[in-house]
Design a protein around this motif. Structure first.
Motif, PDB file in Angstrom:
ATOM      1  N   GLN A  16      -4.400  -5.263 -15.176  1.00  0.00           N
ATOM      2  CA  GLN A  16      -5.448  -5.777 -14.040  1.00  0.00           C
ATOM      3  C   GLN A  16      -6.900  -5.383 -14.684  1.00  0.00           C
ATOM      4  O   GLN A  16      -7.527  -6.380 -13.967  1.00  0.00           O
ATOM      5  CB  GLN A  16      -4.997  -4.622 -13.254  1.00  0.00           C
ATOM      6  CG  GLN A  16      -3.865  -4.086 -12.594  1.00  0.00           C
ATOM      7  CD  GLN A  16      -3.691  -3.499 -11.551  1.00  0.00           C
ATOM      8  OE1 GLN A  16      -3.856  -2.386 -11.293  1.00  0.00           O
ATOM      9  NE2 GLN A  16      -3.472  -3.931 -10.247  1.00  0.00           N
ATOM     10  N   ARG A  81      -6.438  -0.971  -3.505  1.00  0.00           N
ATOM     11  CA  ARG A  81      -5.485  -2.051  -2.910  1.00  0.00           C
ATOM     12  C   ARG A  81      -4.510  -1.583  -3.072  1.00  0.00           C
ATOM     13  O   ARG A  81      -3.042  -2.112  -2.381  1.00  0.00           O
ATOM     14  CB  ARG A  81      -5.957  -3.242  -4.098  1.00  0.00           C
ATOM     15  CG  ARG A  81      -7.321  -4.073  -3.878  1.00  0.00           C
ATOM     16  CD  ARG A  81      -7.191  -4.896  -4.752  1.00  0.00           C
ATOM     17  NE  ARG A  81      -8.768  -4.773  -5.475  1.00  0.00           N
ATOM     18  CZ  ARG A  81      -8.951  -5.077  -6.589  1.00  0.00           C
ATOM     19  NH1 ARG A  81      -7.793  -5.740  -7.480  1.00  0.00           N
ATOM     20  NH2 ARG A  81     -10.204  -5.677  -6.735  1.00  0.00           N
ATOM     21  N   GLU A  82      -4.144  -0.136  -3.728  1.00  0.00           N
ATOM     22  CA  GLU A  82      -2.356  -0.143  -4.426  1.00  0.00           C
ATOM     23  C   GLU A  82      -2.354   0.589  -2.693  1.00  0.00           C
ATOM     24  O   GLU A  82      -0.575  -0.269  -2.640  1.00  0.00           O
ATOM     25  CB  GLU A  82      -2.619   0.514  -5.400  1.00  0.00           C
ATOM     26  CG  GLU A  82      -1.102   1.716  -5.685  1.00  0.00           C
ATOM     27  CD  GLU A  82      -0.759   1.414  -7.700  1.00  0.00           C
ATOM     28  OE1 GLU A  82       0.121   0.090  -7.610  1.00  0.00           O
ATOM     29  OE2 GLU A  82      -1.263   1.699  -7.784  1.00  0.00           O
ATOM     30  N   SER A  85      -1.490  -2.654  -0.247  1.00  0.00           N
ATOM     31  CA  SER A  85      -1.199  -3.923  -0.642  1.00  0.00           C
ATOM     32  C   SER A  85       0.684  -3.716  -1.143  1.00  0.00           C
ATOM     33  O   SER A  85       1.638  -4.875  -1.016  1.00  0.00           O
ATOM     34  CB  SER A  85      -1.204  -4.575  -2.224  1.00  0.00           C
ATOM     35  OG  SER A  85      -0.731  -3.580  -2.768  1.00  0.00           O
ATOM     36  N   GLY A  86       1.069  -2.387  -0.620  1.00  0.00           N
ATOM     37  CA  GLY A  86       2.226  -1.735  -0.348  1.00  0.00           C
ATOM     38  C   GLY A  86       3.119  -1.400  -1.961  1.00  0.00           C
ATOM     39  O   GLY A  86       4.219  -1.040  -1.977  1.00  0.00           O
ATOM     40  N   THR A  87       1.932  -1.740  -3.010  1.00  0.00           N
ATOM     41  CA  THR A  87       2.693  -1.291  -4.158  1.00  0.00           C
ATOM     42  C   THR A  87       2.970   0.444  -4.696  1.00  0.00           C
ATOM     43  O   THR A  87       3.895   0.711  -4.771  1.00  0.00           O
ATOM     44  CB  THR A  87       1.747  -1.538  -5.338  1.00  0.00           C
ATOM     45  OG1 THR A  87       0.244  -2.025  -5.235  1.00  0.00           O
ATOM     46  CG2 THR A  87       1.996  -3.666  -5.862  1.00  0.00           C
ATOM     47  N   GLU A  89       3.993   1.878  -2.372  1.00  0.00           N
ATOM     48  CA  GLU A  89       5.022   2.761  -1.495  1.00  0.00           C
ATOM     49  C   GLU A  89       6.232   1.990  -2.851  1.00  0.00           C
ATOM     50  O   GLU A  89       6.897   2.423  -2.257  1.00  0.00           O
ATOM     51  CB  GLU A  89       5.195   1.974   0.496  1.00  0.00           C
ATOM     52  CG  GLU A  89       6.265   2.570   0.584  1.00  0.00           C
ATOM     53  CD  GLU A  89       6.112   2.070   2.268  1.00  0.00           C
ATOM     54  OE1 GLU A  89       5.824   2.865   2.782  1.00  0.00           O
ATOM     55  OE2 GLU A  89       7.552   1.138   2.584  1.00  0.00           O
ATOM     56  N   ARG A  90       6.129   0.955  -3.208  1.00  0.00           N
ATOM     57  CA  ARG A  90       7.386   0.063  -4.199  1.00  0.00           C
ATOM     58  C   ARG A  90       7.242   1.237  -5.049  1.00  0.00           C
ATOM     59  O   ARG A  90       8.341   1.516  -5.359  1.00  0.00           O
ATOM     60  CB  ARG A  90       6.623  -0.922  -4.469  1.00  0.00           C
ATOM     61  CG  ARG A  90       7.984  -1.182  -4.563  1.00  0.00           C
ATOM     62  CD  ARG A  90       7.711  -3.050  -5.533  1.00  0.00           C
ATOM     63  NE  ARG A  90       9.367  -3.481  -5.476  1.00  0.00           N
ATOM     64  CZ  ARG A  90       9.176  -4.203  -5.368  1.00  0.00           C
ATOM     65  NH1 ARG A  90       7.668  -4.960  -5.536  1.00  0.00           N
ATOM     66  NH2 ARG A  90      10.520  -5.454  -5.617  1.00  0.00           N
ATOM     67  N   LEU A  91       6.241   1.874  -5.418  1.00  0.00           N
ATOM     68  CA  LEU A  91       5.944   2.916  -7.127  1.00  0.00           C
ATOM     69  C   LEU A  91       6.709   3.909  -6.069  1.00  0.00           C
ATOM     70  O   LEU A  91       7.687   4.603  -7.474  1.00  0.00           O
ATOM     71  CB  LEU A  91       4.999   2.747  -7.216  1.00  0.00           C
ATOM     72  CG  LEU A  91       3.708   1.883  -7.481  1.00  0.00           C
ATOM     73  CD1 LEU A  91       2.479   2.534  -8.589  1.00  0.00           C
ATOM     74  CD2 LEU A  91       4.998   1.458  -9.349  1.00  0.00           C
ATOM     75  N   ARG A 162      -9.171   2.672   5.007  1.00  0.00           N
ATOM     76  CA  ARG A 162      -8.065   1.701   5.545  1.00  0.00           C
ATOM     77  C   ARG A 162      -8.305   0.489   4.294  1.00  0.00           C
ATOM     78  O   ARG A 162      -7.119  -0.503   4.427  1.00  0.00           O
ATOM     79  CB  ARG A 162      -8.221   1.341   6.796  1.00  0.00           C
ATOM     80  CG  ARG A 162      -7.256   2.174   8.345  1.00  0.00           C
ATOM     81  CD  ARG A 162      -7.241   2.605   9.405  1.00  0.00           C
ATOM     82  NE  ARG A 162      -6.881   3.436   9.448  1.00  0.00           N
ATOM     83  CZ  ARG A 162      -5.543   3.640  10.112  1.00  0.00           C
ATOM     84  NH1 ARG A 162      -4.378   3.465   9.083  1.00  0.00           N
ATOM     85  NH2 ARG A 162      -4.808   5.340  10.005  1.00  0.00           N
TER      86      ARG A 162
ATOM     87  N   TYR B  97      14.179  -2.502  -4.327  1.00  0.00           N
ATOM     88  CA  TYR B  97      13.555  -2.212  -3.296  1.00  0.00           C
ATOM     89  C   TYR B  97      12.763  -4.027  -3.293  1.00  0.00           C
ATOM     90  O   TYR B  97      11.912  -3.673  -4.242  1.00  0.00           O
ATOM     91  CB  TYR B  97      13.165  -1.247  -2.800  1.00  0.00           C
ATOM     92  CG  TYR B  97      12.085  -1.110  -1.128  1.00  0.00           C
ATOM     93  CD1 TYR B  97      12.675  -1.705  -0.483  1.00  0.00           C
ATOM     94  CD2 TYR B  97      10.672  -0.767  -1.051  1.00  0.00           C
ATOM     95  CE1 TYR B  97      12.320  -1.995   1.109  1.00  0.00           C
ATOM     96  CE2 TYR B  97      10.132  -0.917   0.283  1.00  0.00           C
ATOM     97  CZ  TYR B  97      10.703  -1.072   1.426  1.00  0.00           C
ATOM     98  OH  TYR B  97      10.387  -1.217   2.621  1.00  0.00           O
ATOM     99  N   ALA B 103       4.867  -6.594  -2.545  1.00  0.00           N
ATOM    100  CA  ALA B 103       4.290  -5.606  -3.244  1.00  0.00           C
ATOM    101  C   ALA B 103       4.269  -6.003  -4.637  1.00  0.00           C
ATOM    102  O   ALA B 103       5.027  -4.861  -5.566  1.00  0.00           O
ATOM    103  CB  ALA B 103       4.956  -4.739  -2.498  1.00  0.00           C
ATOM    104  N   ASP B 107      -3.443  -9.436  -9.583  1.00  0.00           N
ATOM    105  CA  ASP B 107      -4.523 -10.088 -10.427  1.00  0.00           C
ATOM    106  C   ASP B 107      -3.653  -9.554 -12.581  1.00  0.00           C
ATOM    107  O   ASP B 107      -4.379  -9.621 -12.852  1.00  0.00           O
ATOM    108  CB  ASP B 107      -5.500  -9.125 -10.716  1.00  0.00           C
ATOM    109  CG  ASP B 107      -5.558  -7.732 -10.174  1.00  0.00           C
ATOM    110  OD1 ASP B 107      -4.051  -7.155 -10.272  1.00  0.00           O
ATOM    111  OD2 ASP B 107      -5.983  -6.630  -9.923  1.00  0.00           O
ATOM    112  N   ILE B 108      -2.460  -9.397 -12.040  1.00  0.00           N
ATOM    113  CA  ILE B 108      -1.918  -9.610 -13.878  1.00  0.00           C
ATOM    114  C   ILE B 108      -0.732 -10.663 -13.803  1.00  0.00           C
ATOM    115  O   ILE B 108      -0.360 -10.453 -12.502  1.00  0.00           O
ATOM    116  CB  ILE B 108      -1.286  -8.304 -13.982  1.00  0.00           C
ATOM    117  CG1 ILE B 108       0.016  -8.132 -13.048  1.00  0.00           C
ATOM    118  CG2 ILE B 108      -2.237  -6.855 -13.889  1.00  0.00           C
ATOM    119  CD1 ILE B 108       0.275  -6.410 -13.478  1.00  0.00           C
TER     120      ILE B 108
END
Lengths: 251, 278
Positions: A16, A81-82, A85-87, A89-91, A162, B97, B103, B107-108
């Motif tokens: 990133q 940002r993590e 952006s919902g990433t 929660e996805r992780l 936030r 999911y 999500a 940037d990658i």
């Protein structure tokens, strides 16, 4: 912890960063530029014979403060940002362990911090002739520990913001008081009692102490190691607190 | 599988035969902050089928999906996923999911995104490439995700969900904003996945997509209106048009016709809500 997931997360965070040349410039170039300003500020000072240059006194401290500030900023924004952006929660729905994620960030930014301090220290030594008694490697070590501390604090503080704007607002609250009270402007012993107590509770103070030990002594002193251990303890504590802010389930 | 003789012999509808349901909810109640969002849902998602979760926006589809994925706390009731309580760590390697707003890391690159989720699930680079191809993004591997169109961006997210080859795939509005050709393509892929044994729970607010599902969960204002097949929906809602049929079912529930306890309950709740509002 799982080495594969840790390595994958580290690689992803670095990846990133790789796509963001401006951040890389901030990490690698900006500290040297700021150091140059500090050098020129004191270029024409007149000193009594035998007195060390101001640059030699505060240069090493600057080398430790830059990584702390920059890594704090970078981490708090990236982590925010993590979260938004919902990433994140996805992780949390994947097999990744929280520690893999936190240490993945830690390792990635520590690598960048090490690179940063090597560049800045090299500039200080070879271009500006920084003259200290101790080993330059130790200066880099303190700088890296400081950077990881910035990462840990950034991870933690991102939980309370936030928006990216709110994340940046932690700078004057969390970072600047530490810079003011760490012993850079006024030596610890000359502060009022209240400030001394406050200063004692701030992790940056110990890195300044450690650097002053390195500046004044040829060999690493017990005091320096003690300061480093205190920083390591604070760092682990902050990482632990940060891991508590990563919740798998929202209520 | 654990199929005991009595299970296989029971004369249940087609979707209940064979393996146990992939998801089973009993009086599931979920609260977001303090307000109740899901009001005592009872349903099951048949294993190895495509189940559609349909309802207008704000009906609680996403909350239900998040609860199944174990990232939303349950207030009361039970929710079992692949025969384990929702949210148990053993489930994480088995479920995939796709969130509503994609999500992924903008940037990658596309491939790096999918590779990251591949490595979290212990999959290889080849698996990642395969998942990218599966969502029709071949040729875009090296593209930064932020530079993609909205539809492509959400397909990256889908690829990240597919790459773990999960037993249960939970997809929150995967076809939103896609062109019709691609939409048909994806539904064919979902069908192929189900044929290969994957269970899919796919949400949508487009009723037309309901016809592509084996089983439907109709959700409205956090209440489960019905669980039925598309054919049953046409019949119950007295319309060949699924949108009309859905409306028909809502009206039926509101007027309290037909002796189904769930629907009568619903009608009462509606009345109560109206009285409260006055």
């Amino acid at each position: 912890m799982n080495p594969r997931m840790l390595a994958a997360t580290t690689a992803r965070v670095l990846n990133q960063l790789r796509h963001d040349p401006r951040s890389i410039a901030m990490i690698l170039v900006v500290p040297s530029v700021l150091l140059t300003i500090v050098y020129w500020l004191f270029e024409n000072e007149t000193l009594p014979p035998g007195m060390p240059r101001t640059f030699d006194r505060i240069g090493p401290i600057m080398l430790a403060i830059f990584p702390f500030v920059i890594m704090f900023l970078l981490t708090s924004i990236t982590m925010l940002r993590e979260r938004t952006s919902g990433t994140l929660e996805r992780l949390m729905t994947t097999p990744i362990h929280k520690a893999d994620l936190l240490f993945g960030y830690g390792v990635a930014f520590s690598l960048m911090a090490a690179l940063q301090s090597v560049v800045a220290t090299a500039v200080a030594y070879w271009i500006f002739g920084l003259d200290i008694k101790g080993n330059a490697g130790l200066v880099v070590l303190v700088a890296v520990v400081n950077a990881v501390l910035g990462v840990a604090l950034g991870l933690f503080c991102s939980a309370f913001a936030r928006t990216e704007f709110q994340a940046v607002q932690f700078m004057p609250i969390v970072v600047i008081p530490q810079i003011l009270l760490c012993g850079l402007f006024v030596p610890h012993a000359q502060m009022t009692d209240v400030f001394q107590v406050l200063s004692d509770w701030m992790p940056l103070t110990y890195s300044v102490k450690a650097l002053q030990e390195i500046t004044a002594n040829l060999d690493p002193t017990g005091e320096m190691w003690r300061d480093l251990w205190i920083m390591a303890a604070v760092l682990l504590g902050t990482l632990l607190l940060a891991s508590l802010t990563l919740r798998r389930k929202s209520s | 599988m654990s199929g005991s003789p009595s299970d296989t012999a029971s004369p249940t509808p087609a979707h209940a035969a064979g393996p146990p349901p992939a998801v089973e909810a009993e009086r599931l109640v979920v609260r977001l902050r303090r307000s109740e969002v899901l009001h005592g849902l009872d349903f099951s998602v048949p294993s190895g089928r495509v189940t559609g979760l349909l309802g207008p926006s704000g009906s609680g589809k996403s909350t239900l999906m998040r609860t199944i994925m174990g990232v939303q706390r349950i207030a009361s009731g039970t929710l079992r996923v692949l025969e384990r309580p929702a949210g148990s760590p053993a489930l994480r390697p088995l479920i995939g999911y796709m969130t509503q707003d994609a999500a992924v890391y903008s940037d990658i690159t596309v491939l790096d995104n999918v590779r990251y989720f591949a490595s979290l699930h212990g999959r290889t680079r080849a698996d990642a490439r395969e998942a990218v191809a599966a969502v029709g993004l071949s040729g875009f591997e090296k593209r930064k995700a932020a530079d993609l169109s909205g539809g492509q961006f959400s397909r990256v997210s889908l690829a990240c969900a597919l790459v773990g080859q999960p037993k249960l795939l939970v997809l929150d509005e995967p076809t939103v904003g896609l062109d019709p050709v691609l939409r048909v393509d994806l539904w064919e892929r979902f069908r192929a996945l189900a044929d290969a044994g994957t269970t899919l729970l796919v949400s949508s607010h487009v009723m037309e997509e309901a016809s592509r599902c084996d089983s439907l969960l109709l959700l409205r204002d956090g209440h489960l209106l019905a669980q039925l097949t598309p054919d049953e929906l046409r019949e119950e809602g007295r319309s060949q048009d699924l949108e009309q049929a859905f409306l028909g079912i809502i009206q039926k529930g509101e007027s309290g016709q037909q002796g189904e306890p769930g629907q009568q309950n619903l009608a009462q709740q509606y009345k109560a809500a109206k009285e409260n509002a006055v």
